[in-house]
Design a protein around this motif. Sequence first.
Motif, mmCIF file in Angstrom:
data_model
loop_
_atom_site.group_PDB
_atom_site.id
_atom_site.type_symbol
_atom_site.label_atom_id
_atom_site.label_comp_id
_atom_site.label_asym_id
_atom_site.label_seq_id
_atom_site.Cartn_x
_atom_site.Cartn_y
_atom_site.Cartn_z
ATOM 1 N N CYS A 105 -10.192 64.894 52.002
ATOM 2 C CA CYS A 105 -10.840 63.764 52.678
ATOM 3 C C CYS A 105 -11.693 64.256 53.849
ATOM 4 C CB CYS A 105 -9.796 62.774 53.175
ATOM 5 S SG CYS A 105 -8.873 61.927 51.882
ATOM 6 N N SER A 122 -15.019 55.538 60.034
ATOM 7 C CA SER A 122 -14.634 54.658 61.139
ATOM 8 C C SER A 122 -13.528 53.699 60.707
ATOM 9 C CB SER A 122 -15.845 53.864 61.633
ATOM 10 O OG SER A 122 -16.849 54.740 62.127
ATOM 11 N N ALA A 123 -13.639 53.177 59.495
ATOM 12 C CA ALA A 123 -12.604 52.268 58.990
ATOM 13 C C ALA A 123 -11.276 53.007 58.808
ATOM 14 C CB ALA A 123 -13.052 51.662 57.666
ATOM 15 N N THR A 124 -11.362 54.239 58.333
ATOM 16 C CA THR A 124 -10.142 55.043 58.175
ATOM 17 C C THR A 124 -9.480 55.292 59.517
ATOM 18 O OG1 THR A 124 -11.086 56.151 56.221
ATOM 19 C CG2 THR A 124 -9.226 57.229 57.317
ATOM 20 N N ALA A 126 -9.796 53.567 62.178
ATOM 21 C CA ALA A 126 -9.353 52.308 62.780
ATOM 22 C C ALA A 126 -7.953 51.921 62.332
ATOM 23 C CB ALA A 126 -10.330 51.187 62.437
ATOM 24 N N THR A 127 -7.485 52.461 61.207
ATOM 25 C CA THR A 127 -6.140 52.128 60.733
ATOM 26 C C THR A 127 -5.054 52.632 61.682
ATOM 27 O OG1 THR A 127 -6.045 54.140 59.372
ATOM 28 C CG2 THR A 127 -6.879 52.131 58.331
ATOM 29 N N VAL A 128 -5.421 53.550 62.560
ATOM 30 C CA VAL A 128 -4.460 54.030 63.551
ATOM 31 C C VAL A 128 -4.005 52.891 64.456
ATOM 32 C CG1 VAL A 128 -4.127 55.642 65.471
ATOM 33 C CG2 VAL A 128 -5.450 56.336 63.486
ATOM 34 N N ILE A 130 -3.385 49.878 63.636
ATOM 35 C CA ILE A 130 -2.528 48.906 62.956
ATOM 36 C C ILE A 130 -1.079 49.357 63.054
ATOM 37 C CG2 ILE A 130 -2.024 47.735 60.776
ATOM 38 C CD1 ILE A 130 -4.888 48.277 59.918
ATOM 39 N N GLY A 132 2.647 50.089 62.163
ATOM 40 C CA GLY A 132 3.244 50.330 60.857
ATOM 41 C C GLY A 132 4.087 49.178 60.359
ATOM 42 N N VAL A 135 2.343 46.393 58.093
ATOM 43 C CA VAL A 135 2.085 46.620 56.663
ATOM 44 C C VAL A 135 3.356 46.917 55.888
ATOM 45 C CG1 VAL A 135 -0.252 47.443 57.110
ATOM 46 C CG2 VAL A 135 1.633 49.076 57.068
ATOM 47 N N GLY A 164 -2.416 60.000 56.395
ATOM 48 C CA GLY A 164 -2.634 59.319 57.665
ATOM 49 C C GLY A 164 -3.966 59.679 58.292
ATOM 50 N N ALA A 165 -4.522 58.724 59.035
ATOM 51 C CA ALA A 165 -5.855 58.916 59.632
ATOM 52 C C ALA A 165 -5.874 60.044 60.652
ATOM 53 C CB ALA A 165 -6.317 57.613 60.280
#
Length: 293
Positions: A105, A122-124, A126-128, A130, A132, A135, A164-165
């Motif tokens: 990746c 950036s979207a990847t 940004a998941t930081v 959220i 855990g 989800v 993980g991001a």
Amino acid sequence: MGKKMVNDILHSKRAAKRISIRILQYTVMILLSVYLVFPYLFMVNRSFMHASDIMTLPVKFFPPQWTLDGWKKMFQQNNYLHYTFNTLKIVGFNIIAVPLSASICAYGFSRLKFPGRDFVFSATLATVMIPGVVVQVPLYVLFSNLGWVNGPICMTVPSLFGGGAITIFLFMQFMRNVPFEIENAAMIDGANAFQRYALIMVPLCWPIILYTLINTFSGGWSDFYGPLIYLKSREQYTLALVIYYDSINTNVAMEVANVRMAAGVFMSLLPLILFFLYQKQLIEGIQIGAIKG
């Protein structure tokens, strides 16, 4: 002459002050180290006691009589080797899957150009943001519908998606500092993107790969939350989970307190060995995200 004496006195005072500060610093660090390591040494000593000695008052720090009874029961009666093997199966898969998927990746984000690359990265990242726990329910429903619950697959397959991001970000930061001229020379020789990744980038990224391997092993070895949610039958339990379930029964825990202590020591041995062997690489890996880029 008088001026020289004054300078010597001032120099001596400054030197004495530096030495005093250094002594104070070392004293504080030694006391703090003793405070932090005392509970662990207490657990180690109790793992070599008889269960009856652990329950007696006053509390004893050193065993009155050294014994391996707790360690023998842990492996012979409690069958902890089976749960260790369950844990190692999950960890063994993840220490390969996480660095491999994260590096692929990161290579795409850092070295290849494609439409929407920056947006996807950036979207990847940004998941930081959220939590855990947000989800966790959707993931459980998804894995349940797929029939993956009560098996290690819930804790292995997700590792194939980058790990993980933050892991992808660390790989990307490292790869950005590899000179493009190396890859350009390989492109002239006819190497495709996969060949450049496998033959050039992966060997150069060994420091961050090693850091990821150790972190993945430590996280998977001590993981309790994932097995608690996804594993239902005792045969599938990991070491951390079976130690928890064996310890919440107060009566049993008191009767075999030395076994519980031996299990705690055994649980800490592999991460401890890895830390002492690779502490330099771990420190360098932590600095990558801050210094590189």
